[in-house]
Design a protein around this motif. Sequence first.
Motif, short mmCIF file in Angstrom:
data_model
loop_
_atom_site.label_atom_id
_atom_site.label_comp_id
_atom_site.label_asym_id
_atom_site.label_seq_id
_atom_site.Cartn_x
_atom_site.Cartn_y
_atom_site.Cartn_z
N GLY A 187 45.47 2.79 114.11
CA GLY A 187 45.07 1.56 114.79
C GLY A 187 46.22 1.00 115.59
N ASP A 188 46.07 -0.25 116.01
CA ASP A 188 47.07 -0.91 116.84
C ASP A 188 48.43 -0.98 116.11
OD1 ASP A 188 47.84 -2.69 119.09
OD2 ASP A 188 48.07 -4.10 117.44
N GLN A 189 49.46 -0.48 116.77
CA GLN A 189 50.78 -0.38 116.14
C GLN A 189 51.33 -1.75 115.72
OE1 GLN A 189 53.89 2.65 117.36
NE2 GLN A 189 54.79 0.85 118.32
N ALA A 190 51.16 -2.74 116.59
CA ALA A 190 51.71 -4.08 116.29
C ALA A 190 50.99 -4.70 115.09
CB ALA A 190 51.58 -4.98 117.52
N ALA A 191 49.67 -4.52 115.02
CA ALA A 191 48.91 -5.09 113.89
C ALA A 191 49.29 -4.39 112.59
CB ALA A 191 47.41 -4.96 114.15
N LEU A 192 49.44 -3.06 112.66
CA LEU A 192 49.85 -2.31 111.46
C LEU A 192 51.25 -2.74 111.01
CD1 LEU A 192 48.51 1.20 112.48
CD2 LEU A 192 47.80 -0.04 110.44
N GLU A 193 52.13 -2.92 111.98
CA GLU A 193 53.50 -3.33 111.63
C GLU A 193 53.49 -4.68 110.91
OE1 GLU A 193 56.95 -2.85 114.48
OE2 GLU A 193 56.97 -5.03 114.31
N ARG A 194 52.67 -5.60 111.42
CA ARG A 194 52.53 -6.92 110.78
C ARG A 194 52.06 -6.77 109.33
NH1 ARG A 194 49.93 -8.93 115.25
NH2 ARG A 194 47.92 -8.79 114.20
N ASP A 195 51.02 -5.95 109.12
CA ASP A 195 50.47 -5.77 107.77
C ASP A 195 51.49 -5.11 106.84
OD1 ASP A 195 48.16 -6.85 108.71
OD2 ASP A 195 47.09 -4.96 108.93
#
Lengths: 351, 111
Positions: free
Chosen positions: A218-226
């Motif tokens: 999925g979206d790299q930025a969203a995964l990084e946040r999680d």
Amino acid sequence: MATKSLKARADELAQANKQLDILNGGIFEEGELPYFKDKIAEIGHFPLRPRKLEILQINVGYMCNQVCEHCHVDAGPDRKEIMIRDTMELCLEVIRNTGAHTLDLTGGAPEMNPDFRWFVEESAKAGIKDFIVRSNLTIIRANKKYHDLPEFFKKHNVHVVSSMPHYTRGKTDKQRGDGVFDKSIQALKDLNAVGYGKPDSPLRLDLVYNPSGAYLPGDQAALERDFKAALLQDFGIEFHSLFAITNLPIARFLDYLIASENYEDYMTALVDAYNPAAVSQVMCTNTLSVSWDGWLYDCDFNQMLGLKVASKVKHIKDYNEDLLQDRNIIISQHCYGCTAGAGSSCQGTVA
Amino acid sequence: MAAPYYDPADLRKFGKITEWSEELGEKFFDYYGKVFEEGALSAREKSLIALAVAHVVKCPYCIDAYTKDGLQRGITKEEMMEAVHAGAAIESGATLVHGVQMMNKYNKLSM
């Protein structure tokens, strides 16, 4: 979960030409999906050509303490392909003179090469700007002789890039083996303890996420946040960036796709997610890959498929950057893995 | 035997509905795309809502799509199953709350 490499199991998919037959045949040969070549020709990128060389990626051997299900290297404890010091000497000569600003050591578990520390020490002296070691984390906890690796990395200002498929135990262990999650968490804590991954620390610690199955990241930025929120809250762990990498249909991941009857759907998902904007940024356009025995490839994936560079210079002993830069990059259908969605490279998304 | 009503491969053809009604199809997909963007709710939260609704409306295409979407977002199977239960609870609650209507009618008709 398998405990042996495809090669040790004498599986026919251990042969690069068998893998290429699959990638060039089937739904592509039948015309159901377009060849990668035709897709990039539509936007004037065929033949694919290198841009400025930025990254020299050296694979110091296929031996690994893990046998991950998705591994495109087909690495494992039973793999004996290890770079010897003579070949490292040839690499060092190149590292000292290259125009590339990043040196990227990978494997297998690079730390298992008996000359790894010597090679790191010598490479660090070459003063390359960004010096990456791709560590699977568990190696740091695998044996006492590796426990001081965080200190060793720190001493040589190595940028550590580590695999971490999920922030939960179940998903991590399913992909990488029982106990991998707990060992990885401990290794991350060890790296944090010497200063790696702290918000303002120059000791860079990045994580690599790749899906544990037949789906795209999925979206790299969203995964990084999680990942950041979960690892900090549950374990007090910090890191800098998360790279979301798409699994390419090579070696054990290809074997998994076929055995689970996901191959056609997965290839369709890759083709559907084809992003023309990612093509000019794919990592083979700014990278050269060197194998344990010194051969040169456009990327680590082509290395595993046995596709040596299309250049007069094919081996590190004859290295000539100008000649190598003037080459056509070899492509096949696995390349759709690097152009899907936001694109994928060893440095994460590209577009 | 006749072909099944549902073919998993049809999901990939969803976009083709625009071919027979371009304006409405495009408006729908624009709207659909906008709905699932990050907003007051995160795209992750909306993916879980979509998964729950997919079960309630019993759409096999949507279940396939949002299970995969959840995996891509790193959503865990525990989170997915709880979302399905949330949908199922509302659906069974919707049935059971009609029990009050039954009770009302029963009481009205009974001496």
